[in-house]
Design an enzyme around this catalytic site. Structure first.
Site, PDB file in Angstrom:
ATOM      1  N   HIS A 132      -8.594  -8.257  -0.916  1.00  0.00           N
ATOM      2  CA  HIS A 132      -9.442  -7.485   0.105  1.00  0.00           C
ATOM      3  C   HIS A 132     -10.546  -8.420   0.652  1.00  0.00           C
ATOM      4  O   HIS A 132     -11.496  -7.988   1.654  1.00  0.00           O
ATOM      5  CB  HIS A 132      -9.573  -6.092   0.032  1.00  0.00           C
ATOM      6  N   HIS A 145       1.683  -1.812   0.059  1.00  0.00           N
ATOM      7  CA  HIS A 145       1.486  -0.256   0.184  1.00  0.00           C
ATOM      8  C   HIS A 145       2.821   0.110   1.207  1.00  0.00           C
ATOM      9  O   HIS A 145       2.891   1.243   1.421  1.00  0.00           O
ATOM     10  CB  HIS A 145       0.414  -0.376   1.177  1.00  0.00           C
ATOM     11  N   HIS A 198      -3.854  -1.686   6.616  1.00  0.00           N
ATOM     12  CA  HIS A 198      -4.060  -0.347   5.806  1.00  0.00           C
ATOM     13  C   HIS A 198      -4.255   0.725   6.994  1.00  0.00           C
ATOM     14  O   HIS A 198      -5.110   1.838   6.788  1.00  0.00           O
ATOM     15  CB  HIS A 198      -5.114  -0.271   4.955  1.00  0.00           C
TER      16      HIS A 198
END
Length: 613
Positions: A249, A131, A24
């Site tokens: 996560h 993402h 990320h």
């Protein structure tokens, strides 16, 4: 000397991989306190790859936090990759498969370390996540840009969402042969449907699969969030040895065996906290994976530069007596209690400091207060200001969550005596008849507030006899719409709503409502059919016009058209998908489990569907 030679020989045959997922990069990059967190932990991962002298880095998706990363995030990523993965050290991995099938958008359609213009010492292999998936004009991902520049080897990219064809990267180092499969993120509901329709093709090596170590990387929901909102592990093929699972996560990096498919699953988790959930507070790790022939060992390596994060959840109902919340101002009492808890959490966070010079020292704190009485609540934003620079998330230190307590009145118990009487009735062969008779037996107890018993019986009939999976949704939705229309027409007061709903049930019979639903469905189908016929007529008119124009072109044109028509006839297409277990040596510890056997599996079977029609 003999022992040293044997150890050196083993090193030449062991593939060493650093495994990480969900980096990320760019998360909260504009935050003055947390803006560097994602880049700091990613740099530590690359430093570990160098210090551990790995052969390659394997990333499980979501390298970037945004599908269109900022210039700053892209620059920082490129700078870090060039600093740590470029060099003169030779890469001992030999690619045996057709690289043009594996690496999409690579300049030379090959791994970057075979490019004569680049000096790569540690190649990075990555799939994309949700993402950083392809989007926008050209359907390009940020990983496409990194692949084109030769910084990473982007694999597992899909180009057709009606079927998935996975070609593995076949890698050899000495006596060890690795078959690496990549499945980049696809919406869970769509992917499950593709699997169940046998439209997923996994191409195995031509040789016996027992000679290969089968490693797969996926990026999907693993936790069960509903029947269509996750990828069940059992849908993956049984010949796999190990699955690296991205997207989740919380760190569960220790390999867990899937008893049904007999492979192992490792979930490394994220390297930076992107939410203040409990799973993010688990210690962050990456994995050092060593593969020797068909055996492996995965060593968890804790990250030292992750910001400390303490999560605590408290049910205020357990503290009603201790805090005396039933008397006086409960909000002030909970407020003071929360201050003490947060102070203790800040002190606890100090134990998570590793001493690494790049580790942030200001912790993330999340205190979740679960309540049933709204008088316990206070202004959480103002509360966070008390701790100023002592916490990294001042605006959301405390989160109130309503605790829904179900009372006994919420439960409707089955009348077992009535059910027994219904079951004893002769000549009851249909399920819908049992449903109807049961609710008729217990109608005095008012178990149904809106629906008629015949409506539930009709739902049962259509789902069981007609295999109409949409029957319940259609009938319940229609009842709801009609009830709302009735209430809007009568406009009863709040205390009279239940009485008016009963009037609705008396005014409209089940047969009348079901007939209205069927009539509306027929009208919709007729309208759709007329639209289709009109479209077909327009297409036919255009075809006639084109045929007339072709006829005027002469005999040569006619022959050409005939040849073109003949050439468009294609052979029947066969879809072959792996659908059951296969034999393979199991994943065991490399250093301490070499002598343990693996359970025998059944042969591979294939489902072949003919789409020629």
């Amino acid at each position: 000397m003999a022992g040293a030679d044997a150890a050196e020989k083993d090193v030449d045959n062991i593939i060493r991989i650093l495994v990480a997922t969900d980096n990320h990069l760019g998360y909260a990059e504009k935050d003055a306190v947390r803006g560097e967190d994602s880049f700091t932990s990613f740099e530590e991962i690359l430093e570990l790859a160098v210090s551990e002298d790995v052969d390659m880095i394997l990333l499980g998706g979501d390298l970037f936090h945004d599908s269109v990363p900022s210039q700053n995030a892209m620059y920082r990523c490129i700078e870090l990759l060039r600093r740590y993965t470029f060099g003169d050290k030779p890469v001992p991995l030999e690619i045996l498969s057709d690289q043009s099938l594996c690496f999409y958008n690579a300049v030379n359609q090959s791994v970057n370390y075979e490019d004569p213009n680049l000096n790569i010492s540690i190649p990075v292999f990555s799939i994309h996540g949700n993402h950083d998936d392809p989007s926008g004009f050209g359907r390009l991902s940020s990983l496409d840009l990194l692949s084109t520049t030769g910084l990473i080897n982007y694999f597992g990219r899909w180009t057709d969402l009606t079927k998935v064809d996975i070609s593995p990267i076949l890698i050899r180092k000495g006596e060890t042969k690795l078959s690496l499969y990549g499945l980049s993120h696809i919406h869970d509901a769509r992917l499950v449907r593709i699997f169940k329709d046998f439209q997923v093709t996994i191409n195995c090596p031509n040789e016996s699969e027992e000679d290969w170590f089968h490693l797969m990387v996926v990026h999907q929901n693993r936790a069960d969030r509903g029947p269509k909102n996750y990828l069940p592990e059992d849908l993956l093929p049984a010949f796999l040895n190990l699955v690296i699972w991205g997207h989740e996560h919380d760190c569960r990096i220790e390999p867990e065996v899937n008893a049904v498919r007999d492979f192992y699953v490792s979930q490394p988790g994220s390297s930076v906290a992107t939410s203040l959930a409990k799973g993010e507070s688990i210690k962050k790790h990456v994995g050092l994976l060593e593969i020797y022939k068909t055996k492996f060992n995965l060593k968890p390596i804790p990250l030292q530069t992750v910001r400390p994060f303490i999560f605590e959840s408290i049910d205020l109902e357990d503290y009603v007596d201790k805090l005396n919340l039933k008397e006086g101002d409960a909000s002030i009492k909970v407020y003071n209690f929360a201050i003490k808890r947060v102070e203790a959490m800040i002190e606890q966070a100090k134990s998570l400091l590793t001493g690494h010079p790049k580790q942030p020292t200001i912790p993330l704190i999340r205190l979740r207060l679960r309540y049933t009485d709204e008088t316990y609540m206070f202004n959480t934003i103002r509360f966070g200001q008390i701790f100023g620079t002592r916490v990294a998330n001042v605006a959301d230190v405390v989160k109130f969550e309503k605790l829904i307590k179900r009372t006994k009145s919420d439960k409707v118990n089955i009348d077992k005596d009535a059910m027994q009487r219904v079951m004893e009735v002769d000549n009851t062969a249909r399920v819908e008849e049992l449903v109807d008779r049961y609710f008729e037996e217990v109608k005095d107890k008012n178990p149904l507030k809106l629906l008629h018993s015949k409506a539930l019986a009709e739902v049962t009939y259509r789902m069981v006899e007609r295999s109409d999976n949409n029957a319940a949704d259609q009938i319940f939705k229609f009842y709801n719409e009609k009830a709302v229309e009735h209430l809007m027409d009568t406009m009863p007061s709040i205390e009279n709503i239940n009485d008016e709903i009963e009037n609705f049930r008396q005014h409209y019979k089940a047969d009348d409502l079901l007939k209205m639903l069927d009539d509306s469905s027929v009208k919709t189908e007729v309208k759709s059919s007329l639209t289709s016929i009109k479209t077909a007529n327009n297409e036919a008119n255009r075809s006639d016009a084109q045929a007339t124009s072709t006829a005027r072109s002469g005999r040569g044109a006619s022959r050409g058209a005939g040849n073109r028509a003949a050439s468009t006839r294609a052979k029947a297409k066969l879809d072959v998908s792996i659908n059951s277990k296969n034999s393979s040596n199991g994943p065991q510890g490399l250093l301490d489990a070499c002598n343990r056997g693996r359970r025998t599996k059944a042969k591979i079977t294939y489902v072949v569907s003919d789409d020629s029609d």
